[in-house]
Design an enzyme around this catalytic site. Sequence first.
Site, PDB file in Angstrom:
ATOM      1  N   HIS A  40     -28.099  22.050  26.022  1.00 54.27           N
ATOM      2  CA  HIS A  40     -27.409  21.109  26.117  1.00 54.27           C
ATOM      3  C   HIS A  40     -26.128  20.614  26.204  1.00 54.27           C
ATOM      4  O   HIS A  40     -26.084  21.742  26.436  1.00 54.27           O
ATOM      5  CB  HIS A  40     -27.609  20.046  24.224  1.00 54.27           C
ATOM      6  CG  HIS A  40     -27.459  20.688  23.624  1.00 54.27           C
ATOM      7  ND1 HIS A  40     -25.786  20.746  23.658  1.00 54.27           N
ATOM      8  CD2 HIS A  40     -27.677  21.519  22.746  1.00 54.27           C
ATOM      9  CE1 HIS A  40     -25.424  21.849  22.365  1.00 54.27           C
ATOM     10  NE2 HIS A  40     -27.152  22.419  22.291  1.00 54.27           N
ATOM     11  N   ASP A 309     -28.898  26.881  22.880  1.00 56.98           N
ATOM     12  CA  ASP A 309     -28.835  28.345  23.062  1.00 56.98           C
ATOM     13  C   ASP A 309     -29.977  29.290  21.827  1.00 56.98           C
ATOM     14  O   ASP A 309     -30.364  30.925  22.922  1.00 56.98           O
ATOM     15  CB  ASP A 309     -27.110  28.376  22.676  1.00 56.98           C
ATOM     16  CG  ASP A 309     -26.933  28.170  21.428  1.00 56.98           C
ATOM     17  OD1 ASP A 309     -28.206  27.603  20.181  1.00 56.98           O
ATOM     18  OD2 ASP A 309     -25.917  28.228  20.668  1.00 56.98           O
TER      19      ASP A 309
END
Length: 406
Positions: A40, A309
């Site tokens: 994101h 991540d």
Amino acid sequence: MIRPLRLLLLALALVSSSAAAAPAPAEGNRLEQVVLLSRHNLRAPLVSSGTLAEATPHAWATWDVAAGELTTKGGVLEVYMGRYLGQWLRQANVLPATGCPQAADFHALANSLQRTQATAQFFIAGAFPGCHVAVQQRRPLGTMDPLFDPVIHRDDAPFQRRALRAIRKAEAQARLAPDLQAVDEVVEHAASPACAGRRPCTLRTGDSTFRVEVGKEPGATGSLALANGMVDALLMEDYQNATGTAAGWGRLHDEAQWQALARVRNGYQDILFGTPDVARDVAAPLLAHIAELFEAPASPKVTLLVGHDSNIGSVLAALGVSAYTLPGQLEKTPIGGLLQFERWRRESGDVRYRLVYVYPTRAQLRDALPLSDARPPGRVQLALSGCAQDGCSEVQFERLLHRAVN
């Protein structure tokens, strides 16, 4: 300073303008299919309450969105990335040169959190302006989709003990003591409310407690986890660049400081999600899904998966990707960056699979710079274990994925 709404309107206007095309793929090879696994874009950090709020005597930067949500600037940055990659994919003849994509051309699936769903929507706004392209959401907003949930799946005590040993070994090998001290000096942790009545009170190695439990993310408590949260907040503040002044209350002005903070952030991710056993277990659902996308004849030409991540880090570690650097970036898994899984058909007819990291540089994030062939995002081809420089054969890629999920 450009205000957030004005910046967003400017980004959308740029999407509709005539712009230089992204660089075309090399001649002689044909790009057949692409799977994009994206982190994101820019979000507000999680420092407004709890331990992090008390970890410094300074007031953390304020944000115009709730903790963890995509910011307006994050939307702008994702429009730029979507626009750039949409042009690149059209030039590669993977997507139709004109018009809106059909189901056979493109599909988007994002984790069911605001920041991931919004990231996918802004990517689409950049890649396909004026088109109605839905983003698949498989769970209620605010809950984790199991495909993107970086949790331990094996309910196996010997596995969990082995994983904990590997995590502790990774922490020891990281040698983060000087970098934790650098974080300590920036945030002035010793003068914080959390340290009241505690002397000494410092960020240090050796006080972390790790956990590996089925159904939960690999986790940690102690200095390393606290410092990681603080570095994350400082990085997001730097990317947001809302005031045009140095992040960290004006105390972060030296590149050596930023490098030290980045080592804490990257080290934390590698320690928790980068050891082989943990990475393979956590990444298994995503890697199995990616394998299925390449195997199924009816798969779209381009698939966008938007996660976190921890998803990217665990996938890279599970695949055994060689050490890499991302020029112009501090983070190993930067905000708005994505793994681009590519299937190429060579002139000889055989297939090659390549893995490329496409990412915005730190300057592109901070200054909200539109992406183009004159100012492209970073692009680094990653080395896959057991494969040649030009990628993996079909057999090699299948074997690589099979080893990663078993």
